[in-house]
Enzyme design. Structure first.
Site, PDB file in Angstrom:
ATOM      1  N   LYS A 155      44.997  45.767  47.261  1.00  0.00           N
ATOM      2  CA  LYS A 155      45.635  44.558  48.614  1.00  0.00           C
ATOM      3  C   LYS A 155      47.462  44.364  47.436  1.00  0.00           C
ATOM      4  O   LYS A 155      48.591  44.187  48.141  1.00  0.00           O
ATOM      5  CB  LYS A 155      44.668  43.451  48.636  1.00  0.00           C
ATOM      6  CG  LYS A 155      44.019  42.943  49.028  1.00  0.00           C
ATOM      7  CD  LYS A 155      43.287  42.078  48.878  1.00  0.00           C
ATOM      8  CE  LYS A 155      41.889  42.047  49.920  1.00  0.00           C
ATOM      9  NZ  LYS A 155      40.555  41.157  49.361  1.00  0.00           N
TER      10      LYS A 155
ATOM     11  N   GLN B 113      39.194  36.391  45.360  1.00  0.00           N
ATOM     12  CA  GLN B 113      38.198  37.351  45.976  1.00  0.00           C
ATOM     13  C   GLN B 113      36.840  37.162  45.841  1.00  0.00           C
ATOM     14  O   GLN B 113      36.298  37.129  44.621  1.00  0.00           O
ATOM     15  CB  GLN B 113      38.868  38.693  44.653  1.00  0.00           C
ATOM     16  CG  GLN B 113      37.988  40.137  45.501  1.00  0.00           C
ATOM     17  CD  GLN B 113      38.932  40.423  46.175  1.00  0.00           C
ATOM     18  OE1 GLN B 113      39.242  40.556  46.749  1.00  0.00           O
ATOM     19  NE2 GLN B 113      37.214  40.632  47.196  1.00  0.00           N
TER      20      GLN B 113
ATOM     21  N   ASP C 173      43.338  34.206  53.689  1.00  0.00           N
ATOM     22  CA  ASP C 173      42.040  35.157  53.811  1.00  0.00           C
ATOM     23  C   ASP C 173      41.503  34.083  55.044  1.00  0.00           C
ATOM     24  O   ASP C 173      40.227  34.768  55.881  1.00  0.00           O
ATOM     25  CB  ASP C 173      41.098  34.538  52.471  1.00  0.00           C
ATOM     26  CG  ASP C 173      40.366  36.138  52.138  1.00  0.00           C
ATOM     27  OD1 ASP C 173      40.547  37.467  52.302  1.00  0.00           O
ATOM     28  OD2 ASP C 173      40.363  35.891  50.915  1.00  0.00           O
TER      29      ASP C 173
END
Ligand code: NDP
Length: 294
Positions: free
Chosen positions: A51, A95, A118
């Site tokens: 990422k 994460q 997200d």
């Protein structure tokens, strides 16, 4: 193989290319993404590295916060609140999975929903469920939808079967397909007649985390198969291999179009993370959003 290969790597390259071109035209500050990683999970470390690389390649600001495994919930929530208030940061990604002593729902819901790139915050989940276009959409189902649209087939009226009902893939995927006027069925571990239901699908999205579970005779001839699964299996030679939830060899003989693993949904997920970050940036800065961002 008779199916058309849906090349997620190439699609992702196109998305990332146009994002990079757009960012290059910005004269002031660049969009910023903060990624928070708690602990040493090796798969998470690979995802975070990928990422970061993608964000930097797009010309955006990448901020990484690596915290020790024993980080307290108070400290993690404090960092999230700090990032919420940081004007250089447009997107915050924590994460997952988090270590067990941390309440992932609480952490995610502490993120400012307008920075929730997200798309996991309860506000964004609710917006997706009611079809509110201002929702930030989770990157994986978003990427699946972009790939489906790129195929150029009409989605309205198609029978779609989504395998899996998780909050991060299955449920938002089903909502997105419904918003495209597909007739959507969700199947899960308690579903009866799984194979028979899958065989009725014009669009089959597999997100179960079961290596190569969907075999060729579960697939309707000519169907579009999107394989979200990422499973590490051991080969007879003792090596590790990545496979999807779909048995590619048999399914690709029956399907009309199919995504490979790797090189399908995975690369698109990262591309959509960049797209969400650019979108939140544009909204925060009052920059006109390009057509392809909406
Ligand atoms: P979860 O484990 O959260 O959910 C799995 C879902 O599959 C559940 O709803 C479960 O049903 C269902 N399921 C499990 N076993 C069966 C079975 N035998 N028959 C029918 N349904 C079953 O997984 P995620 O949604 O997080 O991820 C799914 C897969 O997608 C994983 O392989 C993951 O690695 C991958 N993934 C890939 C991403 C990418 O970028 N390509 C991003 C995110 C995930 P029930 O609810 O009844 O338990």
């Amino acid at each position: 193989m008779s199916a058309k290969l849906i090349d997620g790597k190439a699609s992702a390259g196109r998305v990332r290319g146009r994002i990079g071109d757009f960012v290059a035209t910005l004269s002031g500050r660049k969009p910023g993404l903060a990624v928070v990683l708690v602990g040493q999970d090796p798969a998470s470390q690979v995802y975070v590295r990928n990422k970061k690389r993608a964000v930097e390649e797009a010309g955006m600001l990448s901020r990484e916060h690596q915290l020790p495994e024993n980080t307290s919930e108070k400290d993690l929530l404090g960092l999230v609140q700090q990032l919420n208030a940081d004007p250089a940061i447009d997107g915050i990604l924590v994460q997952l999975p988090l270590p067990e002593h941390l309440n992932a729902d609480l952490v995610i819901d502490t993120i400012d929903p307008s920075k929730d790139v997200d798309g996991f915050h309860i506000i964004n989940a609710g917006k997706i469920a009611v079809g509110d276009p201002s929702a930030l959409v989770p990157c994986t189902p978003y990427g699946c939808l972009v790939m489906l649209n790129e195929l150029g087939h009409k989605l309205a009226g198609q029978d779609a079967v989504v395998m899996g009902r998780s909050n991060i893939v299955g449920k938002p995927m089903a909502s997105l397909l419904l918003s495209q006027s597909c007739t959507v069925t969700i199947v899960h571990s308690r579903t009866k007649n799984l194979a028979e239901t899958c065989r009725r699908a014009d669009i089959l999205v597999a997100a179960v985390g079961r290596p190569e579970m969907v075999i060729g005779n579960w697939v309707k001839p000519g169907a579009t198969v999107i394989d979200v699964g990422i499973n590490r299996i051991e080969t007879p030679e003792g090596k590790t291999k990545l496979v999807g939830d779909v048995h590619f060899e048999s399914a690709s003989k029956v399907a009309g179009a199919i995504t490979p693993v790797p090189g399908g949904v995975g690369p698109m997920t990262i591309a959509m993370l960049l797209q969400n970050t650019l979108r939140t940036f544009c909204l925060r800065e009052g920059v006109a959003t390009p057509d392809w961002l909406i």
